[in-house]
Scaffold this motif. Sequence first.
Motif, PDB file in Angstrom:
ATOM      1  N   ARG A   6       0.838  -1.203   0.000  1.00 25.97           N
ATOM      2  CA  ARG A   6       0.000   0.000   0.000  1.00 25.97           C
ATOM      3  C   ARG A   6       0.870   1.250   0.000  1.00 25.97           C
ATOM      4  NH1 ARG A   6      -2.299   2.851   4.600  1.00 25.97           N
ATOM      5  NH2 ARG A   6      -4.087   4.124   3.953  1.00 25.97           N
ATOM      6  N   TRP A  10     -13.163   2.030  -8.884  1.00 26.17           N
ATOM      7  CA  TRP A  10     -13.326   0.593  -9.064  1.00 26.17           C
ATOM      8  C   TRP A  10     -14.608   0.367  -9.866  1.00 26.17           C
ATOM      9  CZ3 TRP A  10      -9.750  -2.806  -8.798  1.00 26.17           C
ATOM     10  CH2 TRP A  10     -10.043  -4.170  -8.730  1.00 26.17           C
ATOM     11  N   ASP A  53      -1.831  -1.389  -4.176  1.00 26.63           N
ATOM     12  CA  ASP A  53      -0.731  -2.140  -4.795  1.00 26.63           C
ATOM     13  C   ASP A  53      -0.347  -1.421  -6.089  1.00 26.63           C
ATOM     14  OD1 ASP A  53       1.156  -4.085  -5.375  1.00 26.63           O
ATOM     15  OD2 ASP A  53      -0.188  -5.759  -4.895  1.00 26.63           O
ATOM     16  N   GLY A  54       0.637  -1.958  -6.768  1.00 20.72           N
ATOM     17  CA  GLY A  54       1.080  -1.345  -8.009  1.00 20.72           C
ATOM     18  C   GLY A  54       1.992  -0.158  -7.764  1.00 20.72           C
ATOM     19  N   ALA A  89      -3.095   3.865  -3.242  1.00 19.04           N
ATOM     20  CA  ALA A  89      -3.289   2.647  -4.028  1.00 19.04           C
ATOM     21  C   ALA A  89      -2.889   1.453  -3.168  1.00 19.04           C
ATOM     22  CB  ALA A  89      -2.456   2.681  -5.301  1.00 19.04           C
ATOM     23  N   ASN A 126      -2.642   4.400 -11.977  1.00 19.38           N
ATOM     24  CA  ASN A 126      -2.637   3.130 -11.242  1.00 19.38           C
ATOM     25  C   ASN A 126      -3.974   2.439 -11.477  1.00 19.38           C
ATOM     26  OD1 ASN A 126      -3.260   1.380  -8.749  1.00 19.38           O
ATOM     27  ND2 ASN A 126      -1.096   1.869  -8.428  1.00 19.38           N
ATOM     28  N   THR A 127      -3.942   1.146 -11.782  1.00 23.06           N
ATOM     29  CA  THR A 127      -5.165   0.418 -12.137  1.00 23.06           C
ATOM     30  C   THR A 127      -5.791  -0.321 -10.965  1.00 23.06           C
ATOM     31  OG1 THR A 127      -3.867  -1.517 -12.811  1.00 23.06           O
ATOM     32  CG2 THR A 127      -4.386   0.103 -14.519  1.00 23.06           C
ATOM     33  N   TYR A 128      -5.209  -0.222  -9.779  1.00 20.40           N
ATOM     34  CA  TYR A 128      -5.789  -0.893  -8.622  1.00 20.40           C
ATOM     35  C   TYR A 128      -6.948  -0.062  -8.055  1.00 20.40           C
ATOM     36  CZ  TYR A 128      -2.091  -4.401  -8.545  1.00 20.40           C
ATOM     37  OH  TYR A 128      -1.262  -5.451  -8.867  1.00 20.40           O
ATOM     38  N   LYS A 129      -7.507  -0.516  -6.946  1.00 19.77           N
ATOM     39  CA  LYS A 129      -8.653   0.139  -6.327  1.00 19.77           C
ATOM     40  C   LYS A 129      -8.167   1.370  -5.555  1.00 19.77           C
ATOM     41  CE  LYS A 129     -12.899  -0.974  -3.775  1.00 19.77           C
ATOM     42  NZ  LYS A 129     -13.615  -2.045  -3.028  1.00 19.77           N
ATOM     43  N   THR A 130      -7.923   2.448  -6.297  1.00 17.59           N
ATOM     44  CA  THR A 130      -7.378   3.651  -5.679  1.00 17.59           C
ATOM     45  C   THR A 130      -8.460   4.423  -4.937  1.00 17.59           C
ATOM     46  OG1 THR A 130      -7.702   4.838  -7.766  1.00 17.59           O
ATOM     47  CG2 THR A 130      -5.541   3.845  -7.384  1.00 17.59           C
TER      48      THR A 130
END
Length: 306
Positions: free
Chosen positions: A137, A170, A225-226, A223, A203-207
Motif C-alpha cells: 500500500r 473501481w 498495490d502497483g 493505491a 494506477n489500475t488498482y482500487k485507488t
Amino acid sequence: MRKILTMIFCLIAPMLYAGDVTGNCLSYTQDGRCVNFSLEDGSVIQLRLCSPSVVRVWYSPDGTLTRSNESFAVVNEDLEGIGELIVNEQNACYEIFTDKLRIRVNKSPFNLQIFDKWQKLLFSDHLDKGHVSEGTRKVEYKSLRRDEHFFGLGEKTGKLDRRGESYKMWNSDKPCYSTVEDPLYKSIPFFMSSYRYGIFLDNTYKTEFKFGTESRDYYSFEAPDGEMIYYFIFGKDYKKGDTLVDSDGVKARIMYRDGNDAVVLTEEDNKWYKLPIQDSKGDDFVAFRDFIETSLKRRGLDKYVD
C-alpha cells in the motif's frame, strides 16, 4: 491531567500515519528529463519533466523504479521540449526551474513543493508525510489550503466540489445507484484543484481519494498495490462559465449552483464566493446569468465559506 493527555497523544500519534514514512534526502542522480532522489530509507522518488508545466512523480519504496507493465493510459510522456535541465543544489534543498514552474525538493526531511513562476505555492507534500508505504500500500499526503476546492474524478455522485468527500476508483455495475453511492461504473483518476493544477494517478488498482475527510490540513490519494505514479499538470486556468462584469469592473465566472446559491470565481484574485439566488426565477441559463450579474452589481460578493 497534563501528563495523562501527553501519554495519550504519544500513543495515538504513531497511528495517524500508518506505515513507513520518507526520511531525509541523501543524494540525487540525473538522466535526461529524469531526476532521481535517493532517501535514507532506501526509497527513490523520481521527477520526470514531461513539459515545462507537467511533472511525473514516481514514488518507489524499494528504490528499484520498476513497473509490472507499461501504462495503459499514458502513450507519450515527452510532451514538449524543456531545454537544459539543471538541478541547483543548496544547503537545505534542490531546485529545478522551467519556464512555468519552480520545483523545490527540501532535503531534511524530504518534502516536494511546486510553485508557479511567480513564486506562488501550488502543490506541496504534507510535512514529512508526503510519501507513505505499508507493505504494498502506498499513500500520498498533500497540504490542503483553507480555500482550496477540487473538481473531477468523472461521473460521481454528490456535489461537484469534491472537498470534504472521499471516492474510490473501481468499475462497478450499479444501474440503480443512490445519490451517495460510490464507486460507480467509471474510473477516471484525475482531479483539478482551484489552485490551477491537476493530478492524474496512473494506477489500475482500487485507488482512493480523500479530499480533507481525515484532516483539514491535508488531502490524500492512495493505491493498495502497483506503482505510485502520478502526473502534476499545471495550467494557467481551466475552462469556466461565461464571464460576468459588474459595475465596478469586477470580473467573475459562474462555476456551479449549490442549492439556493451560485458559486462564482473572481478572475483577478482567484477567490471563490457564494451569491444567494433564491430570488432567481427559472433555470434558463441566460436568465440565471443575468440574475447573477444583477446580484454582483447590487449585493457585492459574499465570501464563500467552507
